[in-house]
Enzyme design. Structure first.
Site, PDB file in Angstrom:
ATOM      1  N   GLY A  36       0.880  -1.257  -0.088  1.00 38.26           N
ATOM      2  CA  GLY A  36      -0.045   0.078  -0.101  1.00 38.26           C
ATOM      3  C   GLY A  36       0.916   1.216  -0.043  1.00 38.26           C
ATOM      4  O   GLY A  36       1.949   1.231   0.142  1.00 38.26           O
ATOM      5  N   GLY A  75       2.699   3.805   1.374  1.00 41.18           N
ATOM      6  CA  GLY A  75       3.267   3.738   2.872  1.00 41.18           C
ATOM      7  C   GLY A  75       3.630   5.347   2.875  1.00 41.18           C
ATOM      8  O   GLY A  75       3.976   5.720   4.045  1.00 41.18           O
ATOM      9  N   ASP A  90       9.110   5.706   7.224  1.00 39.08           N
ATOM     10  CA  ASP A  90       8.623   7.042   8.087  1.00 39.08           C
ATOM     11  C   ASP A  90       7.857   7.812   7.231  1.00 39.08           C
ATOM     12  O   ASP A  90       7.406   8.930   7.539  1.00 39.08           O
ATOM     13  CB  ASP A  90       9.987   7.705   8.371  1.00 39.08           C
ATOM     14  N   ASP A 129       4.505  -4.753  -7.231  1.00 37.03           N
ATOM     15  CA  ASP A 129       3.641  -3.530  -6.730  1.00 37.03           C
ATOM     16  C   ASP A 129       4.090  -2.079  -7.703  1.00 37.03           C
ATOM     17  O   ASP A 129       3.378  -1.235  -7.355  1.00 37.03           O
ATOM     18  CB  ASP A 129       3.648  -3.191  -5.283  1.00 37.03           C
ATOM     19  N   ARG A 160       3.399  13.391  -8.167  1.00 38.15           N
ATOM     20  CA  ARG A 160       3.413  12.673  -9.271  1.00 38.15           C
ATOM     21  C   ARG A 160       1.926  12.468 -10.244  1.00 38.15           C
ATOM     22  O   ARG A 160       0.954  12.657  -9.438  1.00 38.15           O
ATOM     23  CB  ARG A 160       3.678  11.489  -8.916  1.00 38.15           C
TER      24      ARG A 160
HETATM   25  P1  AMP Z   1       9.089   1.013  -3.227  1.00 39.65           P
HETATM   26  O1  AMP Z   1      10.272   0.012  -3.336  1.00 39.65           O
HETATM   27  O2  AMP Z   1       9.568   2.503  -2.986  1.00 39.65           O
HETATM   28  O3  AMP Z   1       8.054   0.825  -4.218  1.00 39.65           O
HETATM   29  O4  AMP Z   1       8.295   0.791  -1.909  1.00 39.65           O
HETATM   30  C1  AMP Z   1       7.583  -0.449  -1.360  1.00 39.65           C
HETATM   31  C2  AMP Z   1       6.729  -0.183  -0.296  1.00 39.65           C
HETATM   32  O5  AMP Z   1       7.264   0.425   0.854  1.00 39.65           O
HETATM   33  C3  AMP Z   1       5.411   0.681  -0.657  1.00 39.65           C
HETATM   34  O6  AMP Z   1       4.527   0.283  -0.049  1.00 39.65           O
HETATM   35  C4  AMP Z   1       6.061   2.202  -0.206  1.00 39.65           C
HETATM   36  O7  AMP Z   1       4.882   2.653  -0.031  1.00 39.65           O
HETATM   37  C5  AMP Z   1       6.778   1.574   1.140  1.00 39.65           C
HETATM   38  N1  AMP Z   1       7.649   2.644   1.350  1.00 39.65           N
HETATM   39  C6  AMP Z   1       8.912   2.828   0.789  1.00 39.65           C
HETATM   40  N2  AMP Z   1       9.539   3.695   1.410  1.00 39.65           N
HETATM   41  C7  AMP Z   1       8.873   4.201   2.548  1.00 39.65           C
HETATM   42  C8  AMP Z   1       8.902   5.067   3.413  1.00 39.65           C
HETATM   43  N3  AMP Z   1      10.090   5.720   3.667  1.00 39.65           N
HETATM   44  N4  AMP Z   1       7.811   5.214   4.394  1.00 39.65           N
HETATM   45  C9  AMP Z   1       6.885   4.410   4.515  1.00 39.65           C
HETATM   46  N5  AMP Z   1       6.766   3.624   3.300  1.00 39.65           N
HETATM   47  C10 AMP Z   1       7.679   3.315   2.491  1.00 39.65           C
HETATM   48 MG    MG Z   2       6.569   1.318  -5.288  1.00 36.85          MG
END
Ligand code: AMP
Ligand code: MG
Length: 494
Positions: free
Chosen positions: A97, A99, A132, A259, A183
């Protein structure tokens, strides 16, 4: 309606229509952003503003910073975090989701096009897990520039309206400053948005989501009897075409988890991506990808693997035979589109000679460590007369004899076509970009921006939005990467 001049909206009069927010709370969590403090504008992109009919002068208002730092709610927005799951590096993760991103809402422009406004780095959500909720300035700049660079190259991608910065500290491998990135995409629904309901056995929600995506984004399928199977088939085709585009331009995504795979077949979520400098099929841009799962030459297969995950998630809506049938289109669509692209890059027609010519070329480029983008840009001026050695291209190779042998066959193919070298160059100049977003270029822009000088971000933005033009004043941006570029590493940390 005047087609030349679409209406110019202020921030307060944007035309919101929040279809995703109208789905039940099984699909999202409604919440408002947690603002970054003392925001300042890092960069604003006029061409994305035009997509939502936003008057570019609005970027100069204090309210602009308030809305896009998360301090104030845009009138008409209904902010929420989207739910999804996904396969990460091959393993299913039950709940991901948004995050750290918040879907503010959807703006419909005067041409009837729908754009999600998605604010990344907007604070914790119920899906933040251990994170965070923040995005650092470094990765925001990387995503911002690459969205627009891909669009400039003609490759389907999310877009980016602006970056807002803050001196708030964020802890990664080191202390960095926070930012928000606005975005835009017609939709942020991912393969993982379907997987979450399949694995939870929530087939009603699965069907609702499929109906929703078809109604909004594949409206020509709404009335079809086998609409879910046709929907899958179209996602298969679009994904195959996207993979072909990435391979042809030399783009490595870096984190092809399900995702991060768009249901619309657009490039989504720019993390540790990279463009090839010298051609290397095994190139792994993500420092954290120790196994090389997402290596450059694995991308087409991973695209297929991810589509299998999607197909499996959709099996409650269709027979296994239908799902298999849809998936079976992947390979042929990918190959056809890739060969089309490579033919255009070489300036030749599709023919039986093409595939072997491309394969031999890629081997040569690999063995000789030839810069992929510079090779093709120089090839635009290739002279097909037998006497010409084409030194500008030839000099890129250590093994000149091997190049000569390839070039002989290439020249013969060109002469067969009957097209003049000049006419072909005009076409190839629009196919083989002069500028790509090399990591070292982003790095220079990031370092300046971290010292509050945003001029390099703006310059790169402008250059990469028209990467096929000569921009003769900016010649050095089209040059070989410096030696230190090879030591740069990028990881998932963002
Ligand atoms: P990503 O690898 O950036 O596509 O992130 C994978 C998942 O981790 C997604 O659900 C993001 O929303 C969550 N996520 C990545 N970085 C953060 C962060 N700093 N705080 C909260 N959720 C994160
Ligand atoms: Mg992602």
């Amino acid at each position: 309606m005047n087609r030349e001049f679409p209406p110019q909206h202020t921030l307060e009069t944007l035309n919101f229509d929040n279809s995703y927010a109208r789905l039940t709370d099984a699909f999202h969590a409604k919440l408002t952003p947690t603002a970054i403090t003392q925001p300042y504008l890092v960069s604003f992109n006029d061409s994305a503003a035009a997509l939502i009919d936003l008057d570019p002068l609005e970027s100069q208002r204090v309210a602009f910073l308030e809305y896009f730092s998360g301090q104030k709610n845009l009138p008409g927005a209904e902010p929420l975090a989207m739910l999804y799951a996904g396969h990460q590096f091959g393993h299913y993760v039950q709940q991901l989701g948004d995050g750290r991103a918040i879907l503010l809402g959807e703006v419909v422009n005067s041409r009837g096009q729908r754009w999600d406004l998605h604010l990344k780095g907007a604070g914790e959500t119920p899906f933040s897990r251990a994170g965070d909720g923040r995005a650092v300035l470094r990765s925001s700049i990387r995503e911002y520039l690459c969205c627009e660079a891909m669009h400039g190259l003609g490759i389907p991608s999310t877009r980016a309206l602006c970056i807002v910065g803050s001196d708030m500290e964020v802890y990664r491998e080191q202390i960095e400053s926070a930012a928000t990135l606005l975005r835009m995409a017609p939709s942020h629904v991912r393969f993982g948005s379907f997987e979450v309901f399949f694995y939870r056995n929530q087939h009603e929600e699965l069907k609702t989501l499929a109906d929703y995506v078809i109604d909004q984004h594949y409206p020509h399928l709404t009335a079809a009897k086998d609409k879910y199977a046709q929907f899958l088939r179209e996602v298969v085709r679009r994904t195959a075409r996207l993979m072909a585009e990435w391979q042809a331009v030399g783009f490595a995504h870096g984190v092809m988890n399900t995702d991060n795979m768009s249901i619309l077949g657009i490039t989504l979520d720019y993390g540790p991506y990279g463009f090839l400098d010298h051609y290397d099929g095994g190139f792994v841009c993500n420092h954290s990808d120790h196994q090389g799962r997402y290596a450059f030459d694995q991308q087409p297969d991973i695209g297929a693997w991810n589509l299998t995950c999607l197909a499996q998630a959709l099996t409650p809506l269709m027979s296994v035979a239908e799902a298999r049938d849809a998936l079976s289109e992947y390979q042929q669509t990918f190959v056809a589109h890739y060969l089309d692209r490579m033919a255009a890059k070489l300036g030749v027609e599709r023919s039986p000679e093409l595939a072997p010519l491309v394969n031999r070329l890629l081997e040569l480029l690999h063995e000789n460590h030839v810069d992929y983008t510079i090779f093709f840009r120089r090839l635009n001026a290739f002279q097909s007369v037998a006497e010409n050695r084409n030194d500008a291209v030839r000099d890129l190779f250590l093994d000149r004899m091997a190049f000569d042998s390839w070039a002989q066959d290439y020249a013969a193919l060109l002469r067969q076509s009957g097209e003049s070298d000049t006419a072909r160059k005009v076409r190839m100049d629009r196919m083989n970009p002069k500028f790509i977003l090399r990591n070292y270029l982003s790095q220079a822009a990031i370092e300046k921006a971290q010292a509050h000088d945003f001029s390099e971000v703006d310059l790169l933005l402008r250059l990469l939005q028209s990467p096929f033009d000569e921009h003769s004043a900016w010649e050095r941006y089209a040059d070989f990467p410096p030696d230190w570029a090879g030591t740069l590493t990028v990881s998932c940390s963002s």
